[in-house]
Design an enzyme around this catalytic site. Sequence first.
Site, PDB file in Angstrom:
ATOM      1  N   LYS A   5      40.243  14.703  -7.115  1.00 20.29           N
ATOM      2  CA  LYS A   5      41.210  14.901  -8.204  1.00 20.29           C
ATOM      3  C   LYS A   5      41.192  16.332  -8.724  1.00 20.29           C
ATOM      4  O   LYS A   5      41.161  16.571  -9.928  1.00 20.29           O
ATOM      5  CB  LYS A   5      40.965  13.888  -9.321  1.00 20.29           C
ATOM      6  CG  LYS A   5      41.101  12.434  -8.836  1.00 20.29           C
ATOM      7  CD  LYS A   5      40.841  11.457  -9.953  1.00 20.29           C
ATOM      8  CE  LYS A   5      40.968  10.013  -9.450  1.00 20.29           C
ATOM      9  NZ  LYS A   5      39.885   9.637  -8.503  1.00 20.29           N
ATOM     10  N   ARG A   6      41.256  17.274  -7.799  1.00 23.13           N
ATOM     11  CA  ARG A   6      41.275  18.683  -8.178  1.00 23.13           C
ATOM     12  C   ARG A   6      42.681  19.113  -8.584  1.00 23.13           C
ATOM     13  O   ARG A   6      43.649  18.366  -8.435  1.00 23.13           O
ATOM     14  CB  ARG A   6      40.770  19.547  -7.021  1.00 23.13           C
ATOM     15  CG  ARG A   6      39.314  19.316  -6.629  1.00 23.13           C
ATOM     16  CD  ARG A   6      38.372  19.599  -7.798  1.00 23.13           C
ATOM     17  NE  ARG A   6      36.998  19.767  -7.359  1.00 23.13           N
ATOM     18  CZ  ARG A   6      36.024  18.871  -7.491  1.00 23.13           C
ATOM     19  NH1 ARG A   6      36.296  17.719  -8.051  1.00 23.13           N
ATOM     20  NH2 ARG A   6      34.789  19.122  -7.078  1.00 23.13           N
TER      21      ARG A   6
END
EC number: 4.1.1.23
Length: 273
Positions: A93-94
């Site tokens: 979830k960058r």
Amino acid sequence: MNRQELFGQILKKKSFLCVGLDTDPGKIPSHLLKGKDPIFEFNRQIIEATAEFAVAYKPNIAFYEALGPKGWESLQKTLDYIPKDIFSIADAKRGDIGNTSSLYAKAFFETMDFDSITVAPYMGVDSVKPFLEFEGKWVILLALTSNEGSMDFQMELSKEGKPLFQEVLEKSSKWGSPENLMYVVGATRGEKIAEVRRIVPDHFFLVPGVGAQGGSLEDVAKYGMNAQCGLLVNSSRGIIYAGGGINFADSAKQEASKIQLEMEVLLEKYLHK
């Protein structure tokens, strides 16, 4: 791994199962804790037990980051152990400004060599594009999630009267293509899956929330499947912690086999409709 190769694995295994490797030292069998790398040993046995049923594996990076350098080592060893014909997902979830995103992309696509990474879209196109510039790699963009707090923003209406998640889908679908861009669509919002599919008819969905979170596999297939399946349905706790003790991997295998059999029926029912 390209789209056709992924679809080929789905047809070969009659499965669209993704196994989430959310490996918690507090939950793995105690006999493994005596070893040099308990996290990797647990993952190794899970992979060996479930590889015939799974088309993807998804380590949640937080479980490894929390352990510091040893956790990153366990993660790399796990990634190296995943068979090359099985799709790998870095559930990280960058998402940040361009230069930082470029380095995140390099870390997971070059240094570690994952096939894909989950990315948050809410900083806009310049935070996502760097991930899409890597040939043969995939971005899996958060679109409609299944957590309780998703209602805080994703359902808010824009000035055009559209919910925010719909705006995200419409804009982001122009940033990439069905060949390198997937979407996270939560299974516990079954009534919304058809709506998402209308907006992005050709893209793959990564679908969490089936099993432990209560989502319906039948609804996911009915409303989300397209001509190339277009689904990777994730199960984490329901498989990897299906049983404990010495025989934990056998329990995981039984649960993965059970899900695969359901998926085989659903592929026959919905794939060519």
